[in-house]
Enzyme design. Structure first.
Site, PDB file in Angstrom:
ATOM      1  N   ARG A 285      -0.439   9.108 -10.117  1.00 21.20           N
ATOM      2  CA  ARG A 285      -0.467   8.034  -9.379  1.00 21.20           C
ATOM      3  C   ARG A 285       0.417   6.726  -9.881  1.00 21.20           C
ATOM      4  O   ARG A 285       0.991   5.893  -9.151  1.00 21.20           O
ATOM      5  CB  ARG A 285      -1.966   7.366  -9.027  1.00 21.20           C
ATOM      6  CG  ARG A 285      -2.597   8.332  -8.070  1.00 21.20           C
ATOM      7  CD  ARG A 285      -3.999   8.019  -7.977  1.00 21.20           C
ATOM      8  NE  ARG A 285      -4.118   6.595  -7.538  1.00 21.20           N
ATOM      9  CZ  ARG A 285      -4.435   6.146  -6.277  1.00 21.20           C
ATOM     10  NH1 ARG A 285      -4.134   7.191  -5.163  1.00 21.20           N
ATOM     11  NH2 ARG A 285      -4.600   4.934  -5.822  1.00 21.20           N
TER      12      ARG A 285
ATOM     13  N   ASN B 139       1.394   3.429  -2.941  1.00 20.95           N
ATOM     14  CA  ASN B 139       1.886   3.804  -4.074  1.00 20.95           C
ATOM     15  C   ASN B 139       1.505   5.276  -4.503  1.00 20.95           C
ATOM     16  O   ASN B 139       2.069   5.974  -4.921  1.00 20.95           O
ATOM     17  CB  ASN B 139       1.847   2.834  -5.357  1.00 20.95           C
ATOM     18  CG  ASN B 139       2.226   1.540  -4.647  1.00 20.95           C
ATOM     19  OD1 ASN B 139       3.506   1.211  -4.805  1.00 20.95           O
ATOM     20  ND2 ASN B 139       1.604   0.628  -4.357  1.00 20.95           N
TER      21      ASN B 139
ATOM     22  N   LEU C  63      10.855 -20.549  -4.768  1.00 26.33           N
ATOM     23  CA  LEU C  63      10.046 -19.560  -4.174  1.00 26.33           C
ATOM     24  C   LEU C  63       8.719 -19.740  -5.045  1.00 26.33           C
ATOM     25  O   LEU C  63       8.761 -19.588  -6.259  1.00 26.33           O
ATOM     26  CB  LEU C  63      10.543 -17.994  -3.821  1.00 26.33           C
ATOM     27  CG  LEU C  63       9.617 -17.302  -3.805  1.00 26.33           C
ATOM     28  CD1 LEU C  63       9.435 -17.120  -2.358  1.00 26.33           C
ATOM     29  CD2 LEU C  63      10.153 -15.758  -4.177  1.00 26.33           C
TER      30      LEU C  63
ATOM     31  N   ARG D 187      -5.345  -2.413   8.370  1.00 29.14           N
ATOM     32  CA  ARG D 187      -6.607  -3.335   8.104  1.00 29.14           C
ATOM     33  C   ARG D 187      -6.242  -4.236   6.750  1.00 29.14           C
ATOM     34  O   ARG D 187      -5.466  -4.334   6.214  1.00 29.14           O
ATOM     35  CB  ARG D 187      -7.886  -2.373   7.782  1.00 29.14           C
ATOM     36  CG  ARG D 187      -7.575  -1.418   6.719  1.00 29.14           C
ATOM     37  CD  ARG D 187      -8.780  -0.607   6.301  1.00 29.14           C
ATOM     38  NE  ARG D 187      -8.432   0.139   5.063  1.00 29.14           N
ATOM     39  CZ  ARG D 187      -8.107   1.595   5.386  1.00 29.14           C
ATOM     40  NH1 ARG D 187      -7.714   1.977   6.490  1.00 29.14           N
ATOM     41  NH2 ARG D 187      -7.630   2.405   4.158  1.00 29.14           N
ATOM     42  N   LEU D 188      -7.396  -5.330   6.814  1.00 27.45           N
ATOM     43  CA  LEU D 188      -6.945  -6.358   5.633  1.00 27.45           C
ATOM     44  C   LEU D 188      -7.771  -6.170   4.435  1.00 27.45           C
ATOM     45  O   LEU D 188      -7.241  -6.652   3.697  1.00 27.45           O
ATOM     46  CB  LEU D 188      -7.700  -7.785   6.584  1.00 27.45           C
ATOM     47  CG  LEU D 188      -7.040  -8.481   7.634  1.00 27.45           C
ATOM     48  CD1 LEU D 188      -7.568  -9.899   8.002  1.00 27.45           C
ATOM     49  CD2 LEU D 188      -5.771  -8.818   7.253  1.00 27.45           C
TER      50      LEU D 188
ATOM     51  N   ASP E 215       0.866  -1.160  -0.045  1.00 26.48           N
ATOM     52  CA  ASP E 215       0.104  -0.098   0.139  1.00 26.48           C
ATOM     53  C   ASP E 215       0.872   1.179  -0.062  1.00 26.48           C
ATOM     54  O   ASP E 215       2.045   1.278   0.527  1.00 26.48           O
ATOM     55  CB  ASP E 215      -0.791   0.020   1.198  1.00 26.48           C
ATOM     56  CG  ASP E 215      -2.136   0.910   1.129  1.00 26.48           C
ATOM     57  OD1 ASP E 215      -2.455   1.403  -0.115  1.00 26.48           O
ATOM     58  OD2 ASP E 215      -2.698   0.968   2.257  1.00 26.48           O
TER      59      ASP E 215
ATOM     60  N   GLU F 226       0.781 -13.865  11.784  1.00 28.82           N
ATOM     61  CA  GLU F 226       1.195 -12.528  12.579  1.00 28.82           C
ATOM     62  C   GLU F 226       1.227 -11.248  11.806  1.00 28.82           C
ATOM     63  O   GLU F 226       1.314 -11.623  10.444  1.00 28.82           O
ATOM     64  CB  GLU F 226       2.756 -12.853  13.067  1.00 28.82           C
ATOM     65  CG  GLU F 226       3.260 -13.832  14.014  1.00 28.82           C
ATOM     66  CD  GLU F 226       2.808 -13.272  15.405  1.00 28.82           C
ATOM     67  OE1 GLU F 226       2.501 -12.084  15.777  1.00 28.82           O
ATOM     68  OE2 GLU F 226       2.270 -14.295  16.226  1.00 28.82           O
TER      69      GLU F 226
ATOM     70  N   GLU G  30     -11.714  -4.811  -5.794  1.00 29.99           N
ATOM     71  CA  GLU G  30     -12.290  -3.239  -5.783  1.00 29.99           C
ATOM     72  C   GLU G  30     -11.445  -2.044  -6.753  1.00 29.99           C
ATOM     73  O   GLU G  30     -12.152  -1.020  -6.840  1.00 29.99           O
ATOM     74  CB  GLU G  30     -12.018  -2.776  -4.312  1.00 29.99           C
ATOM     75  CG  GLU G  30     -12.738  -3.554  -3.092  1.00 29.99           C
ATOM     76  CD  GLU G  30     -14.425  -3.295  -3.430  1.00 29.99           C
ATOM     77  OE1 GLU G  30     -14.767  -2.207  -3.419  1.00 29.99           O
ATOM     78  OE2 GLU G  30     -15.063  -4.434  -3.502  1.00 29.99           O
TER      79      GLU G  30
ATOM     80  N   HIS H 205       2.853   3.275  -8.817  1.00 26.39           N
ATOM     81  CA  HIS H 205       2.743   2.093  -8.988  1.00 26.39           C
ATOM     82  C   HIS H 205       3.991   1.273  -9.814  1.00 26.39           C
ATOM     83  O   HIS H 205       4.273   0.360  -9.646  1.00 26.39           O
ATOM     84  CB  HIS H 205       1.558   1.838 -10.054  1.00 26.39           C
ATOM     85  CG  HIS H 205       0.063   2.210  -9.402  1.00 26.39           C
ATOM     86  ND1 HIS H 205      -0.116   1.846  -8.072  1.00 26.39           N
ATOM     87  CD2 HIS H 205      -0.864   2.738  -9.959  1.00 26.39           C
ATOM     88  CE1 HIS H 205      -1.470   2.330  -7.713  1.00 26.39           C
ATOM     89  NE2 HIS H 205      -1.785   3.026  -8.782  1.00 26.39           N
TER      90      HIS H 205
ATOM     91  N   TRP I  30     -11.092  -2.175  -9.483  1.00 24.72           N
ATOM     92  CA  TRP I  30     -11.641  -1.784 -10.653  1.00 24.72           C
ATOM     93  C   TRP I  30     -12.513  -0.079 -10.727  1.00 24.72           C
ATOM     94  O   TRP I  30     -12.658   0.319 -11.751  1.00 24.72           O
ATOM     95  CB  TRP I  30     -12.716  -2.693 -11.110  1.00 24.72           C
ATOM     96  CG  TRP I  30     -12.018  -4.098 -11.630  1.00 24.72           C
ATOM     97  CD1 TRP I  30     -12.391  -5.281 -10.669  1.00 24.72           C
ATOM     98  CD2 TRP I  30     -11.431  -4.400 -12.660  1.00 24.72           C
ATOM     99  NE1 TRP I  30     -11.800  -6.193 -11.329  1.00 24.72           N
ATOM    100  CE2 TRP I  30     -11.088  -5.848 -12.257  1.00 24.72           C
ATOM    101  CE3 TRP I  30     -11.044  -3.894 -13.813  1.00 24.72           C
ATOM    102  CZ2 TRP I  30     -10.435  -6.639 -13.553  1.00 24.72           C
ATOM    103  CZ3 TRP I  30      -9.996  -4.687 -14.584  1.00 24.72           C
ATOM    104  CH2 TRP I  30      -9.731  -5.956 -14.522  1.00 24.72           C
TER     105      TRP I  30
HETATM  106  C1  V07 Z   1       1.371  -4.254  -9.665  1.00 25.04           C
HETATM  107  C2  V07 Z   1       3.256  -2.827  -8.400  1.00 25.04           C
HETATM  108  C3  V07 Z   1       3.513  -2.803  -6.777  1.00 25.04           C
HETATM  109  C4  V07 Z   1       2.713  -2.338  -5.839  1.00 25.04           C
HETATM  110  C5  V07 Z   1       1.202  -2.422  -6.011  1.00 25.04           C
HETATM  111  C6  V07 Z   1       0.378  -2.136  -7.122  1.00 25.04           C
HETATM  112  C7  V07 Z   1       0.979  -2.086  -8.482  1.00 25.04           C
HETATM  113  C8  V07 Z   1       3.942  -6.650 -10.325  1.00 25.04           C
HETATM  114  C9  V07 Z   1       2.668  -7.357 -10.826  1.00 25.04           C
HETATM  115  C10 V07 Z   1       2.713  -8.510 -11.493  1.00 25.04           C
HETATM  116  C11 V07 Z   1       1.402  -9.235 -11.494  1.00 25.04           C
HETATM  117  C12 V07 Z   1       1.417 -10.444 -12.111  1.00 25.04           C
HETATM  118  C13 V07 Z   1       2.482 -11.065 -12.615  1.00 25.04           C
HETATM  119  C14 V07 Z   1       3.781 -10.155 -12.525  1.00 25.04           C
HETATM  120  C15 V07 Z   1       3.839  -9.056 -12.015  1.00 25.04           C
HETATM  121  C16 V07 Z   1       1.765  -6.353 -10.753  1.00 25.04           C
HETATM  122  C17 V07 Z   1      -0.295  -5.253 -10.715  1.00 25.04           C
HETATM  123  C18 V07 Z   1       0.106  -4.205 -10.127  1.00 25.04           C
HETATM  124  C19 V07 Z   1      -1.748  -5.346 -11.555  1.00 25.04           C
HETATM  125  F1  V07 Z   1       2.484 -12.334 -13.087  1.00 25.04           F
HETATM  126  N1  V07 Z   1       3.597  -5.381  -9.581  1.00 25.04           N
HETATM  127  N2  V07 Z   1       2.321  -5.195 -10.030  1.00 25.04           N
HETATM  128  N3  V07 Z   1       0.475  -6.323 -11.047  1.00 25.04           N
HETATM  129  N4  V07 Z   1       1.811  -3.116  -8.770  1.00 25.04           N
END
Ligand code: V07
Length: 255
Positions: A48, A37, A146, A209-210, A35, A222, A82, A52, A84
């Protein structure tokens, strides 16, 4: 801009802490709500989407580090059901991030023996996003390092409702009886059926919060929170979270 000097000090302190991590008690499954970004970008007068993008680079760093310290599963909340509701340009940008990420990073994931998985309703992602993610899942499916598990179009309540529907259908067709329904059966109908439950939840940016993330699965985890915004999160803070997790386990886990 924050003052950099204390950070250098912390870095040193944390390096020492990293040496004191107990390699036998690394949490097997770490889940992260990434959270802050948007707030990170706003503080810098940037759109914004710049936050990201920066957040995506942090994902790469944390994946490397999690795989180095021996975490088995890393679940990252990348896009919620959410999300979207956000402006179209932001959603479009977010949907390009998996493609961008995999274009630059899939070879390293393969090299590192990382297996990509997803949880969530990925059927409704744009075609190009779904294709890129499916290709990554396919190309890493034989890896046994991993598990990098992206929650994409994920919502925990939806997940549980679809589990109830699947179980009901199996009861209706006579495959199961009501007395077969227990916690284990319910868990086996969640997206996370094949994973251990998270041991540690990390959430950045000061929110505690979750937000509809893994409500069932986090029952015994934890929780670790930091004020730091996700784009400013780093390996040292990740180590700190693991360290604090181990101390809590030592304190409460004795009996
Ligand atoms: C997203 C970057 C991290 C911060 C939170 C929101 C934005 C990596 C992926 C991703 C997803 C699937 C995959 C490989 C990479 C990603 C979204 C948003 C939608 F197979 N970061 N990231 N996907 N953010």
């Amino acid at each position: 801009m924050p003052i950099k000097i204390p950070f250098t000090k912390n870095k040193k302190k944390n390096t020492q802490q990293s040496q004191s991590l107990d390699a036998d008690h690394i949490p097997k499954h770490v889940a992260i709500i990434m959270d802050g970004n948007g707030r990170w970008a706003k503080k810098r007068g940037l759109p914004r989407i710049a936050g990201h993008k920066e957040g995506m680079s942090v994902v790469k760093k944390i994946v490397r580090h999690a795989s180095d310290v021996g975490v088995s599963v890393l679940t990252l909340y990348a896009f919620s059901t959410e999300n979207w509701k956000r402006p179209k340009n932001e959603v479009d940008f977010l949907m390009k991030l998996p493609i961008d990420f995999l274009n630059t990073y899939l070879p390293e994931l393969i090299e590192r023996n990382v297996q990509v998985q997803t949880i969530g309703d990925t059927e409704f992602l744009p075609e190009h996003t779904r294709k890129a993610v499916e290709e990554a899942i396919e190309r890493t499916s034989d890896n046994n390092g991993l598990i990098l598990n992206f929650a994409l179009n994920y919502g925990s309540r939806f997940e549980m409702v679809q589990a109830v529907k699947q179980i009901t259908a199996r009861v209706e067709n006579g495959e199961l009886s009501t007395s077969d329904i227990n916690e284990q059966l319910f868990s086996s109908h969640l997206y996370t059926a094949d994973l251990f439950e998270p041991d540690l939840l990390i959430r950045t940016s000061g929110e505690q919060r979750l937000s509809n993330f893994l409500l069932w699965q986090l029952a015994y985890a934890e929780f670790w929170f930091t004020e730091v915004l996700w784009p400013d999160f780093d390996e040292q803070l990740f180590e700190q979270a693991l360290h604090d997790y181990q101390n809590r386990k030592r304190r409460y886990g004795g009996i």
